[in-house]
Scaffold this motif. Structure first.
Motif, PDB file in Angstrom:
ATOM      1  N   THR A 446       0.822  -1.228   0.000  1.00  0.00           N
ATOM      2  CA  THR A 446       0.000   0.000   0.000  1.00  0.00           C
ATOM      3  C   THR A 446       0.844   1.262   0.000  1.00  0.00           C
ATOM      4  O   THR A 446       0.329   2.343  -0.268  1.00  0.00           O
ATOM      5  CB  THR A 446      -0.915   0.041   1.223  1.00  0.00           C
ATOM      6  OG1 THR A 446      -0.120   0.269   2.406  1.00  0.00           O
ATOM      7  CG2 THR A 446      -1.717  -1.239   1.364  1.00  0.00           C
ATOM      8  N   HIS A 447       2.141   1.153   0.352  1.00  0.00           N
ATOM      9  CA  HIS A 447       3.025   2.315   0.528  1.00  0.00           C
ATOM     10  C   HIS A 447       2.498   3.190   1.664  1.00  0.00           C
ATOM     11  O   HIS A 447       1.420   2.956   2.219  1.00  0.00           O
ATOM     12  CB  HIS A 447       3.168   3.102  -0.767  1.00  0.00           C
ATOM     13  CG  HIS A 447       3.722   2.291  -1.903  1.00  0.00           C
ATOM     14  ND1 HIS A 447       5.052   1.986  -2.035  1.00  0.00           N
ATOM     15  CD2 HIS A 447       3.095   1.683  -2.965  1.00  0.00           C
ATOM     16  CE1 HIS A 447       5.244   1.239  -3.109  1.00  0.00           C
ATOM     17  NE2 HIS A 447       4.075   1.031  -3.691  1.00  0.00           N
ATOM     18  N   HIS A 448       3.258   4.224   2.001  1.00  0.00           N
ATOM     19  CA  HIS A 448       2.836   5.074   3.118  1.00  0.00           C
ATOM     20  C   HIS A 448       3.063   6.556   2.815  1.00  0.00           C
ATOM     21  O   HIS A 448       3.348   7.345   3.700  1.00  0.00           O
ATOM     22  CB  HIS A 448       3.552   4.680   4.413  1.00  0.00           C
ATOM     23  CG  HIS A 448       5.052   4.583   4.302  1.00  0.00           C
ATOM     24  ND1 HIS A 448       5.684   3.434   3.869  1.00  0.00           N
ATOM     25  CD2 HIS A 448       6.036   5.460   4.580  1.00  0.00           C
ATOM     26  CE1 HIS A 448       7.005   3.618   3.889  1.00  0.00           C
ATOM     27  NE2 HIS A 448       7.227   4.844   4.302  1.00  0.00           N
ATOM     28  N   GLY A 449       2.884   6.919   1.566  1.00  0.00           N
ATOM     29  CA  GLY A 449       2.951   8.328   1.221  1.00  0.00           C
ATOM     30  C   GLY A 449       3.337   8.536  -0.225  1.00  0.00           C
ATOM     31  O   GLY A 449       3.941   7.674  -0.857  1.00  0.00           O
ATOM     32  N   THR A 450       2.968   9.713  -0.739  1.00  0.00           N
ATOM     33  CA  THR A 450       3.427  10.116  -2.074  1.00  0.00           C
ATOM     34  C   THR A 450       4.856  10.621  -1.940  1.00  0.00           C
ATOM     35  O   THR A 450       5.137  11.448  -1.069  1.00  0.00           O
ATOM     36  CB  THR A 450       2.505  11.214  -2.633  1.00  0.00           C
ATOM     37  OG1 THR A 450       1.221  10.648  -2.905  1.00  0.00           O
ATOM     38  CG2 THR A 450       3.073  11.817  -3.905  1.00  0.00           C
TER      39      THR A 450
END
Length: 731
Positions: A446-450
């Motif tokens: 999901t990742h955790h930021g742009t």
């Protein structure tokens, strides 16, 4: 700012398609050259990403850049032709938009051209750069040093045909190109019918023994890694090569050599794993055989094909591997008994069937129930309550999980059983190296930021930020991903670059931002009351990012002094980076009488966003999430040069800001004291920023993820257009 020369020394054509993540590096490598007498003709080949916008941005900032946007996609060759048609320089250079030109290269090229009397062609060297940070020079660099004189022809130095035949390792005198009416063809392998005629026809060729270009070897994304019938184009391209020779009989002497090069190229395409679809190999072989028969020079004995590795060679290589493995295993190993037992237990559990109704979640290295994984989990409980869920959490983490949710500690027997049997895996970082992905298991990243800062394999160039990270291990973990989540198409391109693998991108938005987009006045009020913030207070949420070059918690702003200098009625909530947050620390609430409150331990950053009137940050990804609220964002960039030197960034925050960008505390205090932190100009900047980076955040991201990944639905709710989304109310 450099001025645009009326007739520049070099016209540099940079065509681009789908390379948003690399284009800035390419253009910066040119504009940062010490030699400035050039024009850049940047050609947007109707790219589906932001390449055209980036080109426009650079053209607006520097008159040497011309942005040429094509109405339809025409392919690399014809895009180069479109750029050539606009060129006015004495020499033409072509730079692929995912490559970079080394510092001082243009000055060296210009100097060599002058020394050799401005020849028709200059050939220079290159080095391949790999995803793991290695740089390997062209293996035939000796060709550039073995000529008998400074300026040669192909007859005098036929070894030039041994070099990689590409367009971007040469400088071409533009009148030479025009005299021969040279242009690039459509299709794959477009360099072939360009470079061979160029070398054959040039009457003066100079050589430069210097690496001028870094040729990026992408782990995926290159046409050489794609399975397609378009690879049949190689036959058409050699037809064009021999048509050129047919039209100019004085070059007949080159037919045998060109024939052997063609035969070798055909073999390479046919034998490269995965390049041709399995059902097309036989047809390709028939086509190339006909081509070879048609162009076989009279009396020519074709050069023998390079022998593939024999069974004996493979056996010896295998034996060497076994010897190395045996030596490694023979080395004395001292492992705790418990570790050995756990590994055996894990192997046994992997022999048992997968549990299709089991999903395992984790976030931030098992430090909390938070971020995108938590938002996905909550929606999963709503839409698919039959599924069992387990969270991986460190022992000291104190968090109330939803009813019915299991919890395991990293490294425990329950943990290894869970990761051995679960079908679904969700994380915003990576599961450890020891986790083995079984057939049938599904991993969602999901990742955790742009990302503004460099990530993944892009850290190879930034050793301070890379630290002890092993990029080979990282890629092994990335290769487990089945899906990669993006909040915007910009991130999709960055993930493709920084985490090169074969996962499927999901442009669904960030689930953690759903609560921001769908928040109403009651939610905003509740967030303020939960923090005990007085009515009428202007709340500034300060969230600085981690600085690799410091390695410790650091607040660039002198907080006490900053708060003292703010007008009455301002409260500053301070949240330190999660690297420094104690997962066992109780959540913090605001003191109604305090003007400076530490909220680093608050369990919900989204609640802090809803409560704040303004976000004050630096280079944190918090700005991209907070922008969904369409509230003011102030960037305090006091150490921008140091940060981008030690960490690296994908764009300049000054050229694409979410609001005002300041570099001193005095400017910061003046901004809030005057009210200039919230103006119409900054509202327009924020709108551009939101349109770019809040592209898919419409409040239904978690639902799309659950329906696609866990329920197997192919038709998920479409993304609501940015302009049609409601804006949450301000406090």
């Amino acid at each position: 700012m450099p001025s645009l020369p009326s007739s520049p020394r070099f016209s540099i054509v940079v065509p681009a398609y789908g390379v948003e993540a690399y284009l800035r590096d390419c253009l910066d490598s040119l504009l940062d050259q010490s030699f400035g007498d050039f024009e850049i003709i940047a050609v947007d080949d109707c790219s589906p990403d932001a390449c055209g916008d980036i080109m426009d941005e650079y053209a607006a900032a520097d008159p040497r850049v011309v942005s040429l946007r094509l109405a339809q996609n025409v392919g690399l060759g014809r895009a180069r032709n479109a750029g050539m048609a606009k060129a006015s320089g004495t020499y033409l250079l072509f730079v692929d938009s995912d490559d970079t030109v080394l510092p001082g290269a243009l000055a060296a090229i210009d100097r060599r051209l002058a020394e050799t009397g401005d020849p028709e062609l200059l050939v220079f060297d290159y080095a391949r750069t790999t995803w793991d940070g290695r740089t390997v020079r062209n293996k035939r660099a000796d060709v550039l040093t073995s000529a008998d004189k400074p300026v040669v022809t192909l007859d005098e130095h036929p070894q030039l045909l041994d070099l990689l035949q590409v367009a971007w390792n040469k400088a071409y005198r533009r009148d030479f190109v025009g005299r021969w009416d040279l242009e690039f063809p459509p299709g794959y392998y477009e360099d072939t019918p360009w470079t061979y005629p160029v070398l054959v026809a040039a009457e003066s060729i100079a050589l430069l023994d210097r690496v001028c270009v870094h040729y990026r070897q992408r782990r995926q994304g290159s046409i050489l890694h794609s399975s397609s019938r378009k690879h049949f184009d190689v036959v058409d391209q050699y037809e064009r090569v021999f048509a050129f020779v047919d039209a100019h009989p004085r070059f007949d002497r080159w037919r045998p050599r060109l024939y052997d090069l063609m035969a070798n190229h055909y073999r390479t395409v046919e034998r490269s794993p995965g390049r041709l679809p399995a059902d097309a190999v036989a047809e390709f072989r028939t086509r190339t055989a006909a081509s070879l028969a048609a162009h076989l020079p009279a009396g020519h004995a074709p050069a023998p094909a390079a022998a593939p590795a024999t069974g004996g060679r493979r056996a010896k290589a295998g034996a060497r591997r076994l010897v190395r493995r045996a030596k490694k295993r023979a080395a004395p190993l001292k492992r705790p008994l418990r570790t050995a037992v756990l590994r055996t237990y894990y192997r046994i559990q992997r022999m048992l069937p997968l549990q299709d109704d089991l999903a395992v979640f984790a976030a931030y290295w098992n430090s909390g129930y938070t971020c995108n994984p938590a938002a996905v989990h909550r929606k999963l409980l709503e839409l698919a309550p039959r599924l069992r869920t387990v969270w991986v959490l460190k022992n000291q983490v104190r968090v109330q999980l939803p009813r019915g949710t299991g919890r395991v500690h990293p490294g425990s027997f329950a943990y290894w059983k869970t990761v051995a049997r679960a079908k679904f895996f969700v994380n915003n970082v990576n599961f450890p190296n020891g986790v083995v992905k079984r057939p049938g298991q599904v991993h969602l990243q999901t990742h955790h930021g742009t990302p503004l800062k460099r990530m993944g394999v892009d850290l190879a160039e930034f050793p301070t930020a890379l630290g002890a990270m092993d990029l080979t291990d990282l890629i092994r973990r990335v290769d487990r991903w089945d899906y990669s989540l993006s909040a915007n198409s910009y991130s999709t391109r960055i993930w493709d670059r920084s985490y090169p693998s074969s996962y499927e991108p999901l442009e669904y938005g960030y689930p953690r931002n759903d609560v921001l987009v769908t928040a109403d006045a009651a939610a905003v009020t509740a967030a303020r009351r939960a923090l005990d913030l007085p009515d009428g207070t202007t709340v500034i949420l300060y969230m600085p990012t981690h600085r690799d070059y410091l390695g410790e918690l650091h607040f660039p702003v002198d907080l006490e002094r900053f708060v003292e200098r703010l007008p009455d009625g301002h409260v500053v909530l301070v949240r330190g980076h999660y690297y420094y947050t104690d997962p066992g620390r109780p959540p913090a609430g605001a003191d109604a009488k305090a003007r400076l409150v530490d909220v680093s331990g608050h369990p919900s950053v989204e609640e802090l966003y809803l409560a704040a009137d303004c976000l004050l940050t630096d280079y944190s990804s918090a700005m991209f999430d907070y922008a969904n609220l369409d509230r003011p964002i102030v960037v305090y960039a006091n150490d921008w040069e140091m940060y981008r030197t030690t960490r690296g960034t994908y764009f300049d925050i000054h050229t694409l800001p979410p609001g005002p960008v300041v570099s001193t505390e005095d400017e910061l205090v003046a901004l809030f004291g005057s009210g200039a932190w919230d103006t119409e100009e900054h509202t327009r900047e924020r709108a551009r920023f939101r349109a770019r980076f809040c592209e898919f955040d419409d409040g239904r991201a978690a639902e799309r993820v659950v329906r696609r990944i866990f329920l197997g639905e192919s038709a998920v709710p479409p993304v609501i257009p940015w302009a049609d989304r409601p804006v949450p109310p301000r406090p």
